[in-house]
Scaffold this active site. Structure first.
Site, PDB file in Angstrom:
ATOM      1  N   HIS A 307       0.845  -1.184   0.000  1.00  0.00           N
ATOM      2  CA  HIS A 307       0.000   0.000   0.000  1.00  0.00           C
ATOM      3  C   HIS A 307       0.878   1.231   0.000  1.00  0.00           C
ATOM      4  CE1 HIS A 307      -3.108   2.860   1.132  1.00  0.00           C
ATOM      5  NE2 HIS A 307      -3.955   1.955   0.691  1.00  0.00           N
ATOM      6  N   ASP A 365      -7.927  -5.356   0.155  1.00  0.00           N
ATOM      7  CA  ASP A 365      -8.452  -6.176  -0.937  1.00  0.00           C
ATOM      8  C   ASP A 365      -8.115  -7.645  -0.817  1.00  0.00           C
ATOM      9  OD1 ASP A 365      -9.598  -4.055  -2.322  1.00  0.00           O
ATOM     10  OD2 ASP A 365      -7.622  -3.439  -3.009  1.00  0.00           O
TER      11      ASP A 365
HETATM   12  N1  ACO Z   1       4.145  -7.655  -4.868  1.00  0.00           N
HETATM   13  C1  ACO Z   1       5.482  -7.692  -5.024  1.00  0.00           C
HETATM   14  N2  ACO Z   1       6.280  -6.616  -4.886  1.00  0.00           N
HETATM   15  C2  ACO Z   1       5.708  -5.445  -4.562  1.00  0.00           C
HETATM   16  C3  ACO Z   1       4.317  -5.332  -4.381  1.00  0.00           C
HETATM   17  C4  ACO Z   1       3.518  -6.480  -4.545  1.00  0.00           C
HETATM   18  N3  ACO Z   1       2.194  -6.440  -4.381  1.00  0.00           N
HETATM   19  N4  ACO Z   1       4.009  -4.042  -4.083  1.00  0.00           N
HETATM   20  C5  ACO Z   1       5.166  -3.385  -4.078  1.00  0.00           C
HETATM   21  N5  ACO Z   1       6.197  -4.223  -4.366  1.00  0.00           N
HETATM   22  C6  ACO Z   1       7.634  -3.893  -4.390  1.00  0.00           C
HETATM   23  C7  ACO Z   1       7.996  -3.114  -5.650  1.00  0.00           C
HETATM   24  O1  ACO Z   1       8.393  -3.971  -6.700  1.00  0.00           O
HETATM   25  C8  ACO Z   1       9.124  -2.263  -5.145  1.00  0.00           C
HETATM   26  O2  ACO Z   1      10.255  -3.071  -5.046  1.00  0.00           O
HETATM   27  P1  ACO Z   1      11.738  -2.458  -5.357  1.00  0.00           P
HETATM   28  O3  ACO Z   1      11.965  -1.442  -4.291  1.00  0.00           O
HETATM   29  O4  ACO Z   1      12.647  -3.628  -5.299  1.00  0.00           O
HETATM   30  O5  ACO Z   1      11.629  -1.825  -6.726  1.00  0.00           O
HETATM   31  C9  ACO Z   1       8.719  -1.901  -3.713  1.00  0.00           C
HETATM   32  O6  ACO Z   1       7.872  -2.995  -3.300  1.00  0.00           O
HETATM   33  C10 ACO Z   1       7.959  -0.601  -3.596  1.00  0.00           C
HETATM   34  O7  ACO Z   1       6.870  -0.629  -4.535  1.00  0.00           O
HETATM   35  P2  ACO Z   1       6.177   0.677  -5.135  1.00  0.00           P
HETATM   36  O8  ACO Z   1       5.451   0.285  -6.372  1.00  0.00           O
HETATM   37  O9  ACO Z   1       7.185   1.777  -5.239  1.00  0.00           O
HETATM   38  O10 ACO Z   1       5.163   1.045  -3.978  1.00  0.00           O
HETATM   39  P3  ACO Z   1       3.955   2.013  -4.110  1.00  0.00           P
HETATM   40  O11 ACO Z   1       3.709   2.553  -2.768  1.00  0.00           O
HETATM   41  O12 ACO Z   1       4.141   2.989  -5.215  1.00  0.00           O
HETATM   42  O13 ACO Z   1       2.775   1.029  -4.587  1.00  0.00           O
HETATM   43  C11 ACO Z   1       0.830  -0.312  -4.653  1.00  0.00           C
HETATM   44  C12 ACO Z   1       1.671   0.706  -3.840  1.00  0.00           C
HETATM   45  C13 ACO Z   1       0.461   0.292  -6.014  1.00  0.00           C
HETATM   46  C14 ACO Z   1      -0.459  -0.564  -3.883  1.00  0.00           C
HETATM   47  C15 ACO Z   1       1.649  -1.618  -4.837  1.00  0.00           C
HETATM   48  O14 ACO Z   1       2.000  -2.139  -3.571  1.00  0.00           O
HETATM   49  C16 ACO Z   1       0.902  -2.673  -5.653  1.00  0.00           C
HETATM   50  O15 ACO Z   1       0.942  -2.609  -6.891  1.00  0.00           O
HETATM   51  N6  ACO Z   1       0.197  -3.621  -4.981  1.00  0.00           N
HETATM   52  C17 ACO Z   1      -0.590  -4.615  -5.675  1.00  0.00           C
HETATM   53  C18 ACO Z   1      -1.904  -4.006  -6.111  1.00  0.00           C
HETATM   54  C19 ACO Z   1      -2.866  -3.785  -4.964  1.00  0.00           C
HETATM   55  O16 ACO Z   1      -3.072  -4.656  -4.125  1.00  0.00           O
HETATM   56  N7  ACO Z   1      -3.490  -2.572  -4.960  1.00  0.00           N
HETATM   57  C20 ACO Z   1      -4.482  -2.241  -3.954  1.00  0.00           C
HETATM   58  C21 ACO Z   1      -4.069  -1.032  -3.185  1.00  0.00           C
HETATM   59  S1  ACO Z   1      -5.235  -0.743  -1.905  1.00  0.00           S
HETATM   60  C22 ACO Z   1      -6.531   0.027  -2.642  1.00  0.00           C
HETATM   61  O17 ACO Z   1      -6.492   0.618  -3.685  1.00  0.00           O
HETATM   62  C23 ACO Z   1      -7.794  -0.056  -1.902  1.00  0.00           C
END
Ligand code: ACO
Length: 430
Positions: A307, A365
């Site tokens: 998140h 979720d």
């Molecule tokens: N699975 C694996 N790796 C992940 C995940 C994941 N679900 N989420 C983040 N990471 C990793 C990224 O690859 C990144 O790794 P790195 O530093 O080695 O490059 C690091 O964690 C940081 O990720 P970001 O994308 O920079 O984090 P951000 O805060 O921008 O993204 C997000 C948040 C979009 C929710 C992301 O965690 C994601 O895509 N999750 C899956 C989708 C999801 O469940 N969305 C629901 C959000 S809640 C809502 O809308 C109600």
């Protein structure tokens, strides 16, 4: 907001003083509104990771502590003791209602649950296999063509009627989109039922059979509504505020929010999460998916994990997990294989260094899809149910913005990195 501290910015030997604003809770904010005028400088923050776009009194999140407050009340207390329409009142007006205020509010909402009859023809213009989010986005936008007497945003009374209409009609519209997709006749709302039970009635009643939603099921759905009701300045809420800042009518603004919510990184994640859990299928395949999620060359991510704001845990996920256990027990499906995969996936991921280092925890979720699936909703209804729940949050944020005399049209700036000036050449010379 008073500035108690001053931040000093040094650029090329020049010094710029910037006020540091103090919110009620949460990090202080450097007020850069005059920076461009003073210094001919922009700040660069794509994704708004360090930028507050507004001040607000509605919702507070402490991502480190895993805390979510609606108007100061912890969401878990509300999910346990309150119900959705009471939470709607709280979000819209700032205080919990007394009994007569609540009765009056519930009456106003239930008196608006029907949609204009002409709207049923509008539905029929869509293909039956259209995603319900496509239909709902279209129908919400079209409400401005049906309810002309509530589109004048300068009139507080019209803003109020528009708000009540959207909260009241969204369940009807979402249920109609569902019925349309499965080829069943539309079911009219039943105003003696509570908000969640009425929605279940409109979704699952057929003319030939009796239908009464089990109490445990409508309670679980009501909790889902409460937990999704608002979440401060997320992508869809910011979209609503941005659309509203131009003076667009409320139905158009909420339609913009619904469109934004559809994306798999936002509201579409619960659908994507359940599809992922089903694709994993059994506990022995989890390791393979964890490996893929950790592989930087693989775009796969664990849906329902991570998140932008919660870097400890998502308080909504805890309640959702408990609710999933309860509802599957109630429905006699405690051995549900998807739930087993989810529990085990969560356990393995939380023990894994990759997820620990990046502070990746299950979000709201992760378990909500399991509940909605058990209730009988197909996956493409998950995001519409999220939209239905979030509508009150969008409206509260929109109303707050419109009532703010200092509001300006939202207009981010950019850092241009394209070609400099050049001159047109006729095609033969290129
Ligand atoms: N699975 C694996 N790796 C992940 C995940 C994941 N679900 N989420 C983040 N990471 C990793 C990224 O690859 C990144 O790794 P790195 O530093 O080695 O490059 C690091 O964690 C940081 O990720 P970001 O994308 O920079 O984090 P951000 O805060 O921008 O993204 C997000 C948040 C979009 C929710 C992301 O965690 C994601 O895509 N999750 C899956 C989708 C999801 O469940 N969305 C629901 C959000 S809640 C809502 O809308 C109600």
């Amino acid at each position: 907001m008073n500035a108690e501290r001053i931040a000093t910015l040094h650029v090329d030997g020049q010094e710029y003083k910037l006020p540091v604003l103090k919110p009620a809770i949460g990090p202080d904010a450097i007020d850069i509104r005059k920076l461009y005028k003073m210094a001919n400088l922009f700040t660069f923050d794509p994704g708004f990771t360090s930028t507050a776009a507004c001040d607000s009194t509605i919702t507070f999140i402490d991502g480190e502590a895993g805390e979510l407050l609606y108007r100061g009340y912890p969401v878990d207390e509300l999910a346990e003791h309150s119900h959705f329409l009471e939470v709607c009142y709280l979000l819209l007006y700032g205080e919990l209602p007394n009994q007569s205020q609540l009765d009056d509010f519930e009456h106003r909402v239930t008196m608006h649950t029907m949609v204009h009859d002409q709207m049923t023809y509008f539905f029929r213009g869509f293909r039956r296999d259209a995603h319900p989010m496509a239909i709902i986005t279209g129908v919400m936008g079209a409400m401005s063509a049906f309810y002309h007497d509530s589109t004048d945003i300068a009139d507080p009374e019209q803003r109020e009627i528009a708000s009540i209409r959207m909260i009241a009609k969204l369940p009807t519209i979402v249920a109609m989109a569902f019925k349309y997709s499965i080829g069943q006749p539309f079911v009219f709302p039943k105003n003696n039922l509570n908000y969640a039970a009425n929605f279940l009635h409109m979704c699952f009643k057929v003319p030939t059979e009796k239908f009464t939603a089990a109490k445990a099921v409508s309670r679980a759905l009501d909790r889902i509504f409460i937990l999704h009701a608002d979440h401060e300045q997320n992508a869809s809420t910011s979209t609503v505020r941005l659309a509203g800042s131009s003076g667009a009518n409320p139905f158009a603004c909420i339609a913009a929010g619904i469109a934004c919510l559809w994306g798999p990184a936002h509201g579409g994640a619960n659908e994507a999460c359940l599809l992922m859990l089903r694709e994993i299928g059994s506990v022995d395949r989890i390791a393979e998916f964890i490996r893929r999620a950790k592989d930087p060359s693989d775009p796969f991510r664990l849906m329902g994990f991570g998140h932008r704001v919660y870097k400890n845990f998502d308080p909504r996920a805890k309640i959702m997990k408990q609710s999933a256990d309860e509802i599957l027990h109630e429905l006699g499906d405690s051995d549900n294989s998807t739930l087993q995969v989810a529990r085990e996936l969560e356990r393995i991921a939380l023990e894994d260094e990759y997820f620990q280092e990046r502070c990746l925890y299950p979000n709201v979720d992760f378990y909500s899809g399991i509940i909605l699936d058990a209730v009988g909703f197909p996956t493409d209804m998950f995001t519409p149910i999220f939209a239905l729940s979030r509508t009150v949050g969008w409206i509260s944020q929109w109303k707050e913005m419109i009532a703010d005399p200092d509001v300006k049209i939202g207009r981010p700036r950019q850092m241009y990195v394209g070609k400099r000036n050049r001159h047109y050449q006729p095609v033969k010379a290129r």
